[in-house]
Design an enzyme around this catalytic site. Sequence first.
Site, mmCIF file in Angstrom:
data_model
loop_
_atom_site.group_PDB
_atom_site.id
_atom_site.type_symbol
_atom_site.label_atom_id
_atom_site.label_comp_id
_atom_site.label_asym_id
_atom_site.label_seq_id
_atom_site.Cartn_x
_atom_site.Cartn_y
_atom_site.Cartn_z
ATOM 1 N N ASP A 1 0.962 -1.164 0.089
ATOM 2 C CA ASP A 1 0.069 -0.019 0.097
ATOM 3 C C ASP A 1 0.787 1.311 -0.173
ATOM 4 O OD1 ASP A 1 -2.392 1.409 0.011
ATOM 5 O OD2 ASP A 1 -2.859 1.224 2.279
ATOM 6 N N HIS B 1 2.965 3.089 -8.947
ATOM 7 C CA HIS B 1 2.745 1.686 -9.074
ATOM 8 C C HIS B 1 3.881 1.333 -9.903
ATOM 9 C CE1 HIS B 1 -1.184 1.790 -7.441
ATOM 10 N NE2 HIS B 1 -1.778 2.537 -8.674
ATOM 11 N N LEU C 1 11.804 -19.775 -4.299
ATOM 12 C CA LEU C 1 10.786 -19.043 -3.835
ATOM 13 C C LEU C 1 9.377 -19.259 -4.523
ATOM 14 C CD1 LEU C 1 10.097 -16.494 -1.679
ATOM 15 C CD2 LEU C 1 10.406 -15.119 -3.801
HETATM 16 C C1 FPP Z 1 -2.011 0.101 -3.448
HETATM 17 O O1 FPP Z 1 -1.355 1.341 -3.238
HETATM 18 C C2 FPP Z 1 -1.233 -0.508 -4.615
HETATM 19 C C3 FPP Z 1 -2.072 -1.182 -5.462
HETATM 20 C C4 FPP Z 1 -3.519 -1.293 -5.444
HETATM 21 C C5 FPP Z 1 -1.344 -1.795 -6.479
HETATM 22 C C6 FPP Z 1 0.113 -2.316 -6.098
HETATM 23 C C7 FPP Z 1 0.850 -2.823 -7.443
HETATM 24 C C8 FPP Z 1 2.110 -2.786 -7.490
HETATM 25 C C9 FPP Z 1 3.058 -2.484 -6.264
HETATM 26 C C10 FPP Z 1 2.577 -3.364 -8.838
HETATM 27 C C11 FPP Z 1 3.058 -4.506 -8.733
HETATM 28 C C12 FPP Z 1 2.166 -5.324 -9.280
HETATM 29 C C13 FPP Z 1 2.229 -6.526 -10.074
HETATM 30 C C14 FPP Z 1 1.255 -7.191 -10.842
HETATM 31 C C15 FPP Z 1 3.397 -7.551 -9.673
HETATM 32 P P1 FPP Z 1 -2.302 2.701 -3.537
HETATM 33 O O2 FPP Z 1 -2.503 2.919 -5.169
HETATM 34 O O3 FPP Z 1 -3.719 2.273 -3.014
HETATM 35 O O4 FPP Z 1 -1.691 3.531 -2.847
HETATM 36 P P2 FPP Z 1 -2.354 4.939 -1.856
HETATM 37 O O5 FPP Z 1 -3.293 4.331 -1.037
HETATM 38 O O6 FPP Z 1 -1.304 5.857 -1.397
HETATM 39 O O7 FPP Z 1 -3.395 5.741 -2.874
#
Ligand code: FPP
Length: 254
Positions: free
Chosen positions: A29, A46, A140
């Site tokens: 997150d 992301h 892993l």
């Molecule tokens: C939450 O942060 C994150 C996500 C919904 C996406 C997580 C995805 C990645 C880290 C990319 C890796 C992906 C793959 C397919 C391997 P948020 O966007 O909710 O952040 P915020 O709460 O600060 O808005």
Amino acid sequence: MGGSINIRPAPVPDGLPKNIPAHVAIIMDGNGRWAKSRGLPRLAGHHAGVENLRRVIEGCVEDGVQVLTIYAFSTENWERPQEEINGLMSILEDVIDRELDELHRNGVQLRHIGRLEGLSPLLQKKVVQAMELTRDNRKLILNIAFNYGGRDELVRAIQNMIHAGVAAETVDEALIEKYLYTAGIPDPDLVVRTSGEQRGSNFLIWQSAYSEWYFPPVYWPDFDKEELRRALWEYSSRDRRFGGIHTGREDYRA
Ligand code: FPP
């Protein structure tokens, strides 16, 4: 530590703790806030998140974690703006296109958990091929939760049990586990949610019943190998009782 959360952390001890969790699950997150704090679009967060994922996968292999489960796209994430949804889909595609060979060389077994049928046919094909290519790797296990929801997983499990004609009297916890996406994989010992938010958000709700939870105050792109070590040390300090009392043994399942 980066991001805008201003807490000075204690130093991480040297080396590794004795009891490394076999299975670590992570709610990655804070990508959006990481990007916003730098004046960047959410998708840049992301992308930074994927870069960080490489480091954390490496850290897990180095530190002896056997299973890593990451929450990349939830069944609720369809509510996000279409542009962000498309971006996350192409990130998964890019990860497979660009990183698969290296993951395979390094002994990583890729698994998908979630509703595959919700993804585009091309993405489904790539995910299945990646799983087939890496199925015998043992260094892993990397479970990618993509179009995953814990309640949805239970709904699907119950539907599949009914389709299979399972008799009510034969249903027990062990049987339910066989119908989950994670069948055959030990429950997560440690669940980490970065960014300081302290919620489970429909992640592994069955499997995390006795997990230790850890909420580091750093955004996901800043959760580096040192932060992973900090999480492992924190885990090693917990007294896991699984509803019983402390037995003095390190592994209560032994
Ligand atoms: C939450 O942060 C994150 C996500 C919904 C996406 C997580 C995805 C990645 C880290 C990319 C890796 C992906 C793959 C397919 C391997 P948020 O966007 O909710 O952040 P915020 O709460 O600060 O808005």
